[in-house]
Structure formats: C-alpha cells, structure tokens
Design a protein around this motif. Structure first.
Motif, short mmCIF file in Angstrom:
data_model
loop_
_atom_site.label_atom_id
_atom_site.label_comp_id
_atom_site.label_asym_id
_atom_site.label_seq_id
_atom_site.Cartn_x
_atom_site.Cartn_y
_atom_site.Cartn_z
N ARG A 206 14.86 -18.16 32.70
CA ARG A 206 15.09 -18.36 34.03
C ARG A 206 16.60 -18.42 34.43
O ARG A 206 17.83 -18.99 35.01
CB ARG A 206 15.09 -19.68 34.13
CG ARG A 206 13.90 -20.66 34.21
CD ARG A 206 14.19 -22.82 34.34
NE ARG A 206 13.42 -22.99 34.07
CZ ARG A 206 12.88 -24.07 34.43
NH1 ARG A 206 12.98 -25.31 35.11
NH2 ARG A 206 11.29 -24.51 34.06
N THR A 207 16.45 -16.27 34.16
CA THR A 207 17.81 -15.58 34.39
C THR A 207 17.56 -15.53 36.13
O THR A 207 16.13 -14.84 36.07
CB THR A 207 18.10 -15.02 33.45
OG1 THR A 207 17.22 -13.90 34.09
CG2 THR A 207 18.03 -14.90 32.45
N GLU B 292 18.12 -12.14 36.62
CA GLU B 292 17.36 -11.06 36.79
C GLU B 292 15.82 -11.38 36.34
O GLU B 292 15.60 -10.61 37.71
CB GLU B 292 17.74 -10.65 35.46
CG GLU B 292 17.20 -8.94 34.87
CD GLU B 292 17.75 -8.10 33.77
OE1 GLU B 292 17.17 -7.15 33.47
OE2 GLU B 292 18.01 -9.10 32.96
#
Length: 384
Positions: free
Chosen positions: A17-18, A20
């Motif tokens: 869950r970044t 990016e």
C-alpha cells in the motif's frame, strides 16, 4: 505493457500500500478501460481495491464507461460510444455495476492447474481475462479427453450460480491464466441490496446456457440461428429433486426434456404391476419425444434418480417450433424408434438389462458439449 497482466498485478501487490503502487494501479486500470479492455481494467481495479478499499475513482470511471446508462442520462462523451459493451456487466446500472465489481475475485492459475475439478460441487462462476483453458472430461472408460478450449472473454461455470451441483467437467489452464471469479454467496449478498444484480446475472447465464446447449446439441444444432434463439427464450430451465416423476407411463406426454445434469431412470410397468428399470438417462439425453411425436401415452415412467437440471419444452412450443422442422423431426423419430426397439427386444427376450442394452447408438444418442454448462470453483493461487 510488455509483461502479461498477471505479472503486472503481482508486481503491484508486491509494492504494497504505497503511493507508487496505488498510482500505478489506478493509471493502468484507467488506460485499459479507455482502450476498450474492460475485463482487464476490472481485474486491475479489484487489485487496487485490495490495496485501498476506500478507493472510488476507478470503479466510478468503469461504471461511467461501461455500465447501463440511466434513463435520461446525457449522451456519452466523445469516443465512449465506440467502447465495447461488456456481456453481463453492461446490463447493470451504475451502482449495481460498481457493487458487482467489488465482489469479483481475481485468480491466477499456472499452466496445468485446474480451475474446476469434475465431480466437485460448484459454487462460483468465472470469466477468463487472460490466457486459455481446456475443458476436460472423463470418458466412460475413465480416460480424460479434452472437449474444447476457451479463450479470453469467455464465461463459464454458470450452473453454479443457479444451484449447487457436481461439476460436469474439469477446466484446466493451458497457459498462465488470469480469471475473475464470482461466488454465488457474494452475489447473493449484493443482490440483497440490488435485486437487479441477481436477476441480471441469472438471466445472463440462463440465456448463455440455453444458447450453448442448443448450438452444440446434435438434435437442435440443425435449426437456423434465429429459431435457436427463439427456442432459448421458451425452453424452461428446471431443477428437479430426486424421486420426482417427470413422465408417467400411460399418460399423454406434455413436454420434451433434455437432461443437463444428474440421472433419471426409465421404468416400464408390466400389466401385473411389476416394474422393470432400464439403464439411467444421463447428461445430454433427450426424452419425452415418443409421446409428443406419436400423440400416444408415454411408454414408460421417467423418475429423477438424483437431483437433476433439465431443459423442458412444453407441447405447444414444441409443435410450433420443432415439429415442422423435417431434420429435427427425423432425428427425434430415429431416437424414439431406436428406443422403442431396444425396449421391445428386452421385454420380449426377458433378459437382464445391462448397461448399453437400451441405449440409443452413439450416432443417434446426442451428448451436450460439457463446457456449455461447466461449473466452476476450486482452490487456486490468488492474486492478492
């Protein structure tokens, strides 16, 4: 986008869950949706929702592009009208469309891995997003045989959304496969809120099932496409509990039946009241044709030996659509005549009935192509 989609999805999940990963998933889903690849876009959207459950922009975009327009809605934006309509999904309005997306499960299968195992109880249906699968059936001698192949965009496993019943064939990944799975229990939860979801999904799969059966069955495939389509709307799909009598000996038959799954036993009642059981009718068998064609009482009772799914065509539509078709009538007459001859020989000779004795010959005894109504759902490696 040189990497296959399943690889891209696994890369996104690996990022977690970044920002990016979220940005890349949203961009990929948007690109695929606007390119007219809705199933791929839905698969990416589902991964995006796994990463960010509260995300709404991408489901809303997909609904705006592919859901059924609301009455009085403004004309589509330039270019949107050229986008393909998605079977099943595009029959749903905006909110039900988004709800259905939320319960689809992306599944990844390696080459040789089964999506479906013959004989297991079906509880879900699939749509193939990427790759190819083979439909494999065990023959009477036990050897597996590949019946057909399915490619991207194909739906299968539809009977599982009607009721739980054993899988009629296995479906095995021929290459790496990405599929979207719809579980009946999850669909039912959505249908509790949006009745149109359950109605639309069941109507869609029922129409596909009937159309595929009529197209692939040797008796009905001779009909022109327009007549097969008309028949698909008047054939009734029925679930029959074990022990129920479908045809009663001595009574005028009121329908033609095609057995989709399960077994039915024909029983001949002698004048002294004793019954002789003949080998069971199985998937693909047609029965009830003798009474309809000859206008005579049924020559035997047919009772469901197990829970069954049948297609039923009543006398009136039978006479309207089939009896005037020379090819169909001839095929059914051959089927009925062969059956009567076998019964007569068995009863006259007083021999024990063995498997195959009262069966219509392979050339006359049609079998339904199993992939038309294969049920879906076995453990597999998930994407996420």
């Amino acid at each position: 986008m040189s990497d296959p989609l399943h690889v891209r999805l696994e890369q996104l999940l690996a990022l977690g869950r970044t920002p990016e990963a979220l940005a890349a998933a949203e961009a990929l889903a948007t690109e695929l949706a606007r390119q007219g690849q809705p199933l791929r876009a839905i698969a990416v959207c589902r991964v995006l929702l796994q990463l960010e459950p509260a995300h709404t922009r991408t489901p809303q975009l997909l609904a705006d592009l592919y859901a059924k327009p609301a009455p009085g809605a403004p004309a589509p934006t330039p270019g949107a009208a050229a986008l393909p309509r998605v079977p099943l999904f595009s029959e749903l309005a905006r909110e039900p469309f988004m709800s259905l997306i939320s319960v689809l499960e992306p599944r990844s299968f390696a080459p040789g891995q089964p999506l479906i195992n013959e004989g297991e109880t079906g509880r879900s249906s699939f749509v193939l997003v990427e790759g190819k699968v083979n439909v494999v059936r065990k023959m009477d001698a036990g050897e597996p045989r590949t019946l057909s192949s399915l490619g991207e965009g194909e739906f299968f496993g539809e009977i599982a959304l009607v009721s739980e019943s054993p899988r009629l064939a296995s479906v095995v990944a021929d290459q790496h496969v990405l599929a979207l799975e719809l579980h009946r229990t999850r669909m039912d939860r959505i249908a509790f809120k949006y009745a149109s979801v359950g109605d639309t999904v069941r109507a869609f799969y029922r129409e596909r099932l009937l159309a595929n059966v009529l197209r692939s069955h040797p008796v009905f495939s001779a009909l022109p496409p327009a007549q097969r389509e008309a028949l698909s709307h008047i054939f009734e799909l029925r679930t029959v509990e074990a022990g129920r009598v479908l045809i009663e000996q001595g009574q005028r038959g009121d329908a033609l039946y095609l057995l989709l799954s399960g077994q039915c036993t024909p029983l001949f009642r002698r004048p002294d009241g004793q019954e002789t059981a003949f080998p069971p009718l199985r998937e693909g068998d047609v029965f009830g044709e003798i009474s309809l064609l000859l206008g005579q009482p049924a020559t035997a009772t047919v009772r469901a030996q197990t829970p069954c799914h049948v297609l039923r065509l009543g006398r009136e539509p039978f006479e309207q659509y089939l009896s005037g078709q020379p090819g169909i009538r001839a095929a059914l007459m051959r089927l009925g005549t062969e059956r009567l001859l076998h019964i007569s020989k068995l009863l006259a000779g007083g021999r024990a009935v063995h498997e195959g004795d009262s069966r219509v010959s392979t050339q006359l005894r049609p079998r339904v192509s199993s992939h038309c109504f294969t049920n879906a759902g076995t453990p597999s490696r998930r994407v996420g």
